[in-house]
Design a protein around this motif. Structure first.
Motif, mmCIF file in Angstrom:
data_model
loop_
_atom_site.group_PDB
_atom_site.id
_atom_site.type_symbol
_atom_site.label_atom_id
_atom_site.label_comp_id
_atom_site.label_asym_id
_atom_site.label_seq_id
_atom_site.Cartn_x
_atom_site.Cartn_y
_atom_site.Cartn_z
ATOM 1 N N UNK A 88 0.822 -1.212 0.000
ATOM 2 C CA UNK A 88 0.000 0.000 0.000
ATOM 3 C C UNK A 88 0.857 1.264 0.000
ATOM 4 N N UNK A 89 1.955 1.254 0.753
ATOM 5 C CA UNK A 89 2.801 2.453 0.804
ATOM 6 C C UNK A 89 3.461 2.709 -0.549
ATOM 7 N N UNK A 90 3.876 1.639 -1.240
ATOM 8 C CA UNK A 90 4.481 1.810 -2.559
ATOM 9 C C UNK A 90 3.508 2.426 -3.544
ATOM 10 N N UNK A 91 2.268 1.950 -3.541
ATOM 11 C CA UNK A 91 1.254 2.512 -4.428
ATOM 12 C C UNK A 91 0.931 3.953 -4.083
ATOM 13 N N UNK A 180 4.000 0.092 -6.201
ATOM 14 C CA UNK A 180 4.398 1.166 -7.115
ATOM 15 C C UNK A 180 4.166 0.757 -8.564
ATOM 16 N N UNK A 181 4.484 -0.496 -8.910
ATOM 17 C CA UNK A 181 4.305 -0.984 -10.278
ATOM 18 C C UNK A 181 2.834 -1.024 -10.666
ATOM 19 N N UNK A 185 1.257 1.144 -13.648
ATOM 20 C CA UNK A 185 0.636 0.554 -14.835
ATOM 21 C C UNK A 185 -0.727 1.182 -15.101
ATOM 22 N N UNK A 186 -1.538 1.333 -14.069
ATOM 23 C CA UNK A 186 -2.836 1.976 -14.257
ATOM 24 C C UNK A 186 -2.657 3.420 -14.742
ATOM 25 N N UNK A 187 -1.668 4.125 -14.170
ATOM 26 C CA UNK A 187 -1.436 5.518 -14.570
ATOM 27 C C UNK A 187 -0.982 5.606 -16.017
ATOM 28 N N UNK A 242 9.205 6.167 -10.757
ATOM 29 C CA UNK A 242 9.275 5.985 -9.307
ATOM 30 C C UNK A 242 9.510 4.515 -8.985
ATOM 31 N N UNK A 243 8.733 3.649 -9.630
ATOM 32 C CA UNK A 243 8.880 2.224 -9.319
ATOM 33 C C UNK A 243 10.151 1.646 -9.924
ATOM 34 N N UNK A 244 10.638 2.175 -11.053
ATOM 35 C CA UNK A 244 11.929 1.729 -11.588
ATOM 36 C C UNK A 244 13.051 2.068 -10.613
ATOM 37 N N UNK A 245 13.000 3.286 -10.120
ATOM 38 C CA UNK A 245 14.023 3.789 -9.192
ATOM 39 C C UNK A 245 14.039 2.956 -7.913
#
Length: 735
Positions: A88-91, A180-181, A185-187, A242-245
């Motif tokens: 949840x925090x990653x998202x 985050x991923x 993806x949705x974004x 963000x999620x790549x990083x």
């Protein structure tokens, strides 16, 4: 010593967010121009925020369902109990990064147009520094998230010896990458469908059928098109990187914890190293941002040189600083590991330069595409497809060289024993460090990407507000540069995704080990009767135990499924854009037909209806491809086990990487071929050549802004899902 220097990580995050706030306030102090310019900017801002609010409602439902699933798995001992919270925090932080970036972009466009009325350099400065807000917010929030989770898990997780604590901490932190991923993806998919539905509708009906200029206020889809630039290319890209990083830093930290598990002092240094490199990159990215400036009347090459100056100086200084930091903390083979970082930085620069060559209209590939339009749209499409396919060669070879070079640097060029257990772990750590190196200057490289839609919106605002042709000429120059930097950014994003996904493969095996131990599977028994304790098994042991070889049909099936996923995913998103664009085309034609006086300028288009069509289409169409990306790794693991999942991830990575490069470069080249003609070449605006290039650009729109950029999230998301579901896969599979 490593513990003492770790404070640089949260400090760098605070500095990044402070400078992001400074650049935002600096931009807000600038004039937004006339009342007309303010009104247009307000339309775009309200449309973007309305879309994002609706998207977050849909995504929240998906996140709640997945978090409950992980909580159930944790209850039955198949998952770490911290995973639902990390997810949840990653998202949340991924979505927050996109929100802040888009908020800044929607305030910056009119101010960039107004600044461009004074000088080209002022327009560049405002657009670029506003884009830098996106870059700095991403890296700042990422390192805050990483720092807090490291401290929290370090406090609550017990130390059971043999380096187990840091392995559990880092692999648990890695799972917030799935959050985050998923958000990214949705974004990316939703934003990409939104923006391209509006863009295609505006171009086909407005420019081709009605013969009116781009961003003309008479075109009902113009506002939706400008909104789409922000929700797709700013919010989507921010969430993506963000999620790549985070993924590259955390996967490398997890590999470091595993590689040095028997040496607690060195293990901690290996875990901190990627975080410290990222922290150093923040400080030097900020320096690079201040170096970006240009002369008045600069051409495309000079503008590109201005941006590259900031990126290249930041990269060079980061490479030097890495040697100093890793020597200071006393990391094992610090020279080799630092050299691996340099490999990643160089690979990133080469991929970026390659994308620039194949997409900028300053170079022959794009000019040839424009020249092919003399014989019509078909030859434009054929030429663009061919150029895009050829453009994959340099990035693929660059990544191949980067992988082997970083691997060898990390094992001190011990070629004779490359695949020995210890060297394999160190080599994979080197590849992970290379991916961190490639992303270490993300603060400035993402700024060059987020700059593009700001410049594009500035041009739209200038056109709709009726500013002087000289202003539009300057914003067009900034926009054309933005198309090139966007293609460069997309190449950079997919290149980093390839290295990150490769490292995630190794992290998946580490998570399988933890999953086996969690369910009490303490011994591995091989086909020949040999046994080994699970907690002492290495990568090669697990490859042997699960028979991950090319002769295993489960691996081959997985590879085919992974390759298929790349194409099916692109097909679904391309068709989604097509359906949404069809509705937009019909709506724009209806308004031209039914609202009197639109084309004469006396009637007012219904902008809100076009925004509504794009919003509804994006929300509906993004669900199937996104949910498919979540479901396939789970089903593959349940049916074919670890061997099938490894095949799936390899197939998705190899096919997805090449396909994403092709689509990003072909789309960018088609777009800039159109810009090349619009600058007065080959007949200029309104000519038959121009109309043919508009058709090519229309085909390329979903290539470069929807399907292509979404692929790099797909390959990482499938890896992240596999990692999070590793406990279930380890416990049970059909075959």
């Amino acid at each position: 010593m490593a513990n003492n220097i770790f404070f640089l990580v949260p400090v760098s995050a605070f500095v990044a967010l402070s400078f992001a706030f400074y650049f935002f306030k600096q931009m807000m102090r600038e004039s937004e121009g006339s009342d007309k310019m303010k009104q247009i900017a307000l339309y775009v801002r309200e449309g973007a925020m309305s879309y994002l609010k609706q998207q977050y409602k849909v995504v929240s439902i998906v996140f709640i369902v997945l978090a409950l699933l992980f909580a159930i798995m944790a209850y039955f001992g198949l998952q770490n109990s911290w995973v639902p919270f990390a997810f949840l925090s990653g998202g949340f932080f991924s979505g927050l990064a996109g929100f802040f970036g888009m908020k800044t972009a929607t305030y910056a466009s009119a101010r960039t147009a107004q600044a461009a009325s004074k000088s080209l350099n002022q327009g560049l400065q405002i657009a670029f520094r506003s884009g830098a807000v996106m870059g700095l917010v991403v890296v700042g929030l990422a390192l805050i998230d990483i720092s807090v989770w490291y401290w929290v898990l370090g406090y609550f997780i017990d130390d059971t010896g043999a380096g187990h604590k840091l392995i559990v901490v880092t692999t648990t932190m890695l799972t917030f990458g799935m959050g985050a991923s998923t958000q990214a993806l949705f974004a990316r998919v939703g934003g990409g469908i939104y923006t391209k539905a509006a863009d295609v509708g505006a171009d086909l009906v407005g420019k081709v059928e009605a013969g009116i200029p781009e961003d003309d206020p008479r075109n009902p889809a113009t506002i939706a098109d400008n909104v789409g630039d922000n929700v797709g290319d700013v919010a989507g890209m921010g969430a993506d990187l963000y999620e790549s990083y985070c993924g590259s830093i955390l996967a490398t930290a997890a590999l470091g914890a595993s590689a040095f598990s028997l040496n607690p002092g060195m293990q901690e240094k290996a875990v901190f190293a990627p975080m410290l490199i990222a922290a150093t990159g923040i400080f030097l990215s900020i320096l690079g941002i201040f170096l970006v400036k240009t002369d008045e009347n600069a051409d495309m090459k000079q503008l590109m040189r201005a941006l590259n100056r900031g990126i290249n100086i930041s990269s060079l200084l980061t490479a030097i600083a890495t040697f100093v930091i890793l020597h200071h903390i006393g990391l094992h083979n610090w020279v080799g590991v630092s050299s691996a970082v340099v490999c990643g930085l160089i690979a990133g620069i080469i991929i970026g330069q390659s994308a620039e060559y194949y997409t900028s209209h300053s170079y022959r590939p794009t000019q040839k595409i424009a020249e092919s339009a003399i014989t019509g749209p078909a030859t434009v499409i054929i030429s663009g497809l061919g150029s895009g396919m050829i453009s994959t060669a340099i990035p693929v070879m660059t990544i191949a060289v980067g992988i082997i070079a970083s691997f060898l640097c990390a094992i001190e060029f011990d070629v004779q024993n490359m695949l020995a257990a210890k060297n394999l772990s160190l080599g994979l750590y080197g590849i992970g460090i290379a991916s961190v190196g490639m992303l270490s200057t993300l603060g400035i490289t993402l700024a060059t990407d987020a700059y593009g839609p700001i410049a594009d919106n500035a041009g739209g605002n200038a056109e709709m507000s009726g500013l002087d042709q000289e202003v539009r000429k300057r914003t067009d120059a900034l926009d054309a540069l933005g198309n090139t930097t966007a293609a460069t950014g997309k190449g950079f994003a997919i290149g980093s995704a390839a290295l990150t996904a490769l490292v995630l493969l190794a992290s998946y095996i580490e998570e399988i080990k933890i999953g086996l131990l969690r369910i009490g599977h303490t011994t591995l028994e091989f086909a020949n009767g040999d046994t080994i304790e699970t907690d002492k098994a290495g990568f090669i042991d697990f490859m042997t135990y699960y028979q991950v070889t090319l002769m295993n049909p489960k691996v081959l099936i997985g590879m085919f499924l992974g390759s298929m996923m790349a194409f099916v995913f692109c097909g679904l998103t391309m068709n989604a854009v097509g359906r949404a664009a069809q509705k937009m085309v019909e709506e724009v034609r209806r308004q031209f037909r039914e609202i009197k006086g639109i084309l004469e300028g006396s009637g007012k288009p219904d902008y809100a209806r076009c925004v509504e069509i794009s919003t509804q289409s994006a929300q509906r169409e993004m669900l199937l491809p996104s949910l498919l990306a979540l479901a396939v790794p789970i089903v593959t693991g349940i049916v074919f086990g670890v061997a099938g999942v490894m095949g799936l991830l390899v197939g998705g990575l190899s096919a997805g990487f090449v396909l994403a490069i092709f689509m990003a470069n072909a789309g960018g080249a088609w777009d800039n071929a159109k810009k090349y003609v619009e600058e007065g070449h080959l007949g200029g605006k309104g000519s038959a050549v121009h109309k043919a290039c508009v058709v090519g650009d229309t085909v390329g729109d979903p290539f470069k802004d929807t399907s292509g950029p979404s692929l790099n999230i797909l390959i990482k998301l499938m890896s992240m899902v596999a990692i999070v579901m590793a406990g279930l896969t380890a416990a049970w599979s059909l075959f």
